[in-house]
Structures are given as C-alpha cells and as structure tokens.
Motif scaffolding. Structure first.
Motif, mmCIF file in Angstrom:
data_model
loop_
_atom_site.group_PDB
_atom_site.id
_atom_site.type_symbol
_atom_site.label_atom_id
_atom_site.label_comp_id
_atom_site.label_asym_id
_atom_site.label_seq_id
_atom_site.Cartn_x
_atom_site.Cartn_y
_atom_site.Cartn_z
ATOM 1 N N ARG A 24 2.081 50.959 49.280
ATOM 2 C CA ARG A 24 3.450 50.974 48.596
ATOM 3 C C ARG A 24 4.380 51.490 49.504
ATOM 4 O O ARG A 24 5.666 51.128 49.221
ATOM 5 N N SER A 25 4.187 51.975 50.635
ATOM 6 C CA SER A 25 5.001 52.954 51.465
ATOM 7 C C SER A 25 4.394 53.331 52.532
ATOM 8 O O SER A 25 2.999 53.465 52.874
ATOM 9 N N ALA A 26 4.974 54.026 53.535
ATOM 10 C CA ALA A 26 4.526 54.739 54.773
ATOM 11 C C ALA A 26 3.817 55.980 54.053
ATOM 12 O O ALA A 26 4.494 56.591 53.459
ATOM 13 N N PRO A 27 2.700 56.056 54.613
ATOM 14 C CA PRO A 27 2.018 57.609 54.375
ATOM 15 C C PRO A 27 2.550 58.734 54.681
ATOM 16 O O PRO A 27 3.617 58.930 55.855
ATOM 17 N N ALA A 28 2.736 59.707 53.967
ATOM 18 C CA ALA A 28 3.591 60.958 54.208
ATOM 19 C C ALA A 28 2.352 61.945 54.743
ATOM 20 O O ALA A 28 1.419 61.874 54.723
ATOM 21 N N LYS A 29 2.848 62.835 55.501
ATOM 22 C CA LYS A 29 1.889 63.616 56.653
ATOM 23 C C LYS A 29 1.331 64.674 55.623
ATOM 24 O O LYS A 29 1.690 65.365 54.845
ATOM 25 N N ALA A 37 -2.167 61.905 43.128
ATOM 26 C CA ALA A 37 -1.273 62.206 44.465
ATOM 27 C C ALA A 37 -0.263 63.228 44.204
ATOM 28 O O ALA A 37 0.176 64.133 44.912
ATOM 29 N N ASP A 38 0.202 63.483 42.933
ATOM 30 C CA ASP A 38 1.136 64.743 42.442
ATOM 31 C C ASP A 38 0.455 65.825 42.858
ATOM 32 O O ASP A 38 1.180 66.662 43.226
ATOM 33 N N LYS A 39 -0.929 65.719 42.261
ATOM 34 C CA LYS A 39 -1.528 67.213 42.719
ATOM 35 C C LYS A 39 -1.575 67.610 44.072
ATOM 36 O O LYS A 39 -1.576 68.839 44.539
ATOM 37 N N ALA A 40 -2.247 66.428 44.997
ATOM 38 C CA ALA A 40 -2.324 66.838 46.196
ATOM 39 C C ALA A 40 -0.861 67.257 46.850
ATOM 40 O O ALA A 40 -0.863 68.056 47.803
ATOM 41 N N SER A 41 0.246 66.520 46.627
ATOM 42 C CA SER A 41 1.489 66.944 47.187
ATOM 43 C C SER A 41 2.001 68.338 46.478
ATOM 44 O O SER A 41 2.601 68.855 47.395
#
Length: 388
Positions: free
Chosen positions: A239-244, A336-340
């Motif tokens: 959906r987008s580029a991966p965030a670090k 994903a929310d939890k990982a962020s």
C-alpha cells in the motif's frame, strides 16, 4: 387444515442464506453470501437431485469515521471524510446431493468506489480540498461449500441443525489499480485501497453452523454463524513504502473474518407466504489471524447491527429484503498499530508519556440486501403432518 409447516420452514430458509457479510467500508470484510445457497420451496432442505439458483444484490455507503468506538465527526465538518460506495451481486447455485447434504457455489461481482480528498498545490494557500474518486470492479472471490443436516429433515419438522464447511478462492483482483489525482494536478496509476479491492488474494476455509426451532405456532427462532480462516498472511501488494522498523506492515493482509446472527421470524396472512424477521448481527475481521501470521496491513473492526427483514414466497420463487442497521461500530487496534506504538514507546523513558495508537476506519450506517431464488425440484415433497 393447511400445511403450515411446509410454508414456515420454506420461508425460514431464506433467512439462512441471507447470512452474508456486508463489507463495512474501510473495514474490508469480504461478502460471503451464498454459503448456504438454499431458500424456499416445498421444504427447508433440498431433495436429492434438486437444484436452487438465485441472486443476491447488496449496497452500502460508508462515511462515518471511527477510532475505536469513538466517532470522528470532524471529518464530516472538515469535508475530508472518505466515502465508499459498494455494489455487489452474487450468483448462487445449490444442489442436493442427498436430502441431508447440499453442495453450494457463489460467484460474486463487485463495483466499488472510494471518494477522497486532496489539496492541490494551486489551492495550498487557502487549503481548499478537491474531491475525486477511484474505482475497482469485476469478479470477486468465488466460494464453494458443503452443508449437512444433522437430523433427518423427513423427521425433524420443528427444528434442525446444519453444519458446514467451505472454501473461498482467490479469484478476485487484489492488486487493482486506478488513476489517482496528484497535488500538481496530474494523474498517477496506483493500487487502490484495500477496502475496495474485489478480492483479498488469499484462500480461506470456513466452518459454519445454522439452526432453527419452532417456538410457538407461526414463530420460529434461528441462529447461524461462521468463521473463515485465512492461513495466508499477506498477498504481496504494498500500500506504501515500508517504514523503518515496520517492514511487512505495508503489505495488504489476507485476513480472517467472522459472523454471527440470531433472531426470530413470524409468518402472517391467510396465505402464509409472507414472513417478517428481526435479528441481531455481529460481524467483522480480527486484528490477528487464528492460523498464519499477522505482519501485514488491515483495518480490523466489527459492527453490531439490528436486522429487520421481509420475505415473500410464490410457488418456487422467493423474494427477500433485509436492511441491517449498524448501531455499534468499532475500529479496533491492528497489529500494525500495535507494532508502531511499541516502536514509538521504545524511545520513551517516561511510562506516563507512552502513546496509544489506533487507526481509523469509515463505517456504513446500514446496508441493503435484495435476494431472489428459484427452486428446481424433481418432485414436490409434502410433509406428512400438519399444523393448525
């Protein structure tokens, strides 16, 4: 003396097939109509060699944004709410292998639109928004299933239990693209949002049950539920580029989904071919799959709905209308929310300053489901008992 049982059980079955999930806007629940593609004729089961064909059309418009179960009305005020318009048509076929075993197939076609906003460079000074739409359409994910009546339909006139299993094939496009407006006014062909993709790219396996029981004369109670397991973690579409530090969470998930429904119906009128029902519904997608990983992007959540319905039967034809109203909506925290959240909090030394992250999603207030089915029987089966 009329054979009321024949009418009651026949009309009741249309309530079973309309257990289809309705995609709830940004919470991308895939429609699962036609799992039990039976409806009505002379009995609640298909006889050996009998066919049933039909279609089910569904529509919804999602526009109310939620974070958790808290609505975000400022999105409406500011004019930047995402609007999703979804049209779906399922073609359903069911075959009676025996009087207790039915084989079912459902072929869905969808037309989805996502309306969103963007500030063009030329309008940046006054922060004016430009609204535009992207679309995805075509064949969805085909479903195949088998159902079994636990008790003999020939003997179980006042109630029965059905168990079943199914498979959802990855036939729908899950990387569909359309032209997106850019800030400089140009257009760029990009992958559309997960919520409007015709499919999710994964093969799913469902377990289900359905049950009904006569409560009093013309009143029946019913319940049905299913859970679809999706072992595939993601479908490979970014959906987008991966965030670090969050690699993998930018890839679309192929998520599990679930549904439960219970209520009552009543048959009315002298001809006894008109029925009304009221049910409660609970449906959604979880943040974590039961089987397989959850390192992927999804908008998990659920809705609780009240579902009024009406069904009319004439001969071998059955028509239905159901309008579930979603009175409770909840966009739960995703993996994903939890990982962020964990990544952000790992750099904070003061626990009192820890942050909680929960994305938002748009939900529909209601959906509309119109159904039709036609029974093709070798012979009309008449039960051997009557109800006054």
């Amino acid at each position: 003396m009329k054979n009321l049982y024949k009418i009651l059980t026949a009309v009741y079955c249309i309530f079973l097939i309309n257990a289809d999930l309705h995609a709830q806007g940004c919470v991308a629940v895939r429609q699962m109509g036609g799992i039990n593609a039976m409806s009505a004729s002379s009995s609640y089961n298909l006889g050996k060699g009998d066919f049933q064909v039909g279609a089910n059309y569904r529509y919804f418009h999602s526009f109310r944004h939620f974070v958790g179960d808290v609505e975000q009305p400022q999105r409406q005020t500011l004019g930047n709410a995402v609007n999703i318009y979804s049209h779906a048509l399922d073609i359903n076929v069911s075959y009676g292998l025996t009087s207790r075993i039915q084989l079912n197939a459902s072929v869905p076609f969808v037309h989805n639109e996502r309306s969103q906003t963007l500030t063009l460079d030329k309008d940046a000074a006054n922060k004016a928004l430009t609204r535009y739409s992207v679309r995805a359409k075509g064949l969805g994910d085909i479903r195949l299933g088998i159902n079994y009546w636990v008790f003999s339909p020939e003997k179980s006139h006042k109630g029965n239990l059905m168990i079943g299993a199914g498979i959802k094939l990855a036939t729908g496009a899950y990387g569909a693209k359309d032209d997106y407006l850019q800030t400089d006014g140009s257009m760029k062909n990009l992958v559309v949002d997960q919520a409007i993709q015709p499919g999710d790219g994964g093969v799913g396996f469902s377990l289900e049950f359905q049950a009904f029981r006569q409560l009093h004369h013309r009143i029946y109670g019913f319940a049905n539920a299913y859970y679809m397991l999706s072992p595939q973690e993601s479908n490979g579409i970014a959906r987008s580029a991966p965030a670090k530090g969050l690699e993998g969470y930018e890839i679309f998930a192929s998520p599990d989904q679930y549904f439960a429904r219970a209520g009552a119906m009543i048959v009315i009128g002298k001809s006894k071919n008109l029925a009304f029902s009221l049910a409660g519904r609970f449906e959604g997608i979880p943040a974590y799959d039961v089987v397989g990983g959850s390192v992927a992007y999804r908008r998990p959540g659920y809705v609780v709905a009240a579902e009024p319905g009406i069904t009319y039967r004439v001969g071998q034809h059955t028509f239905s209308l159901f309008v579930p109203y979603n009175f409770y909506k909840n966009r739960i925290q995703s993996a994903a929310d939890k990982a962020s959240q964990d990544l952000t909090n790992s750099t904070i030394t003061d626990p009192s300053k820890f942050v909680f992250k929960n994305g938002d999603a748009a939900f529909a207030d209601y959906s509309i489901s119109l159904g039709y089915s036609f029974r093709i029987s070798k012979a009309v089966k008449v039960p051997t008992w009557n109800v006054n």
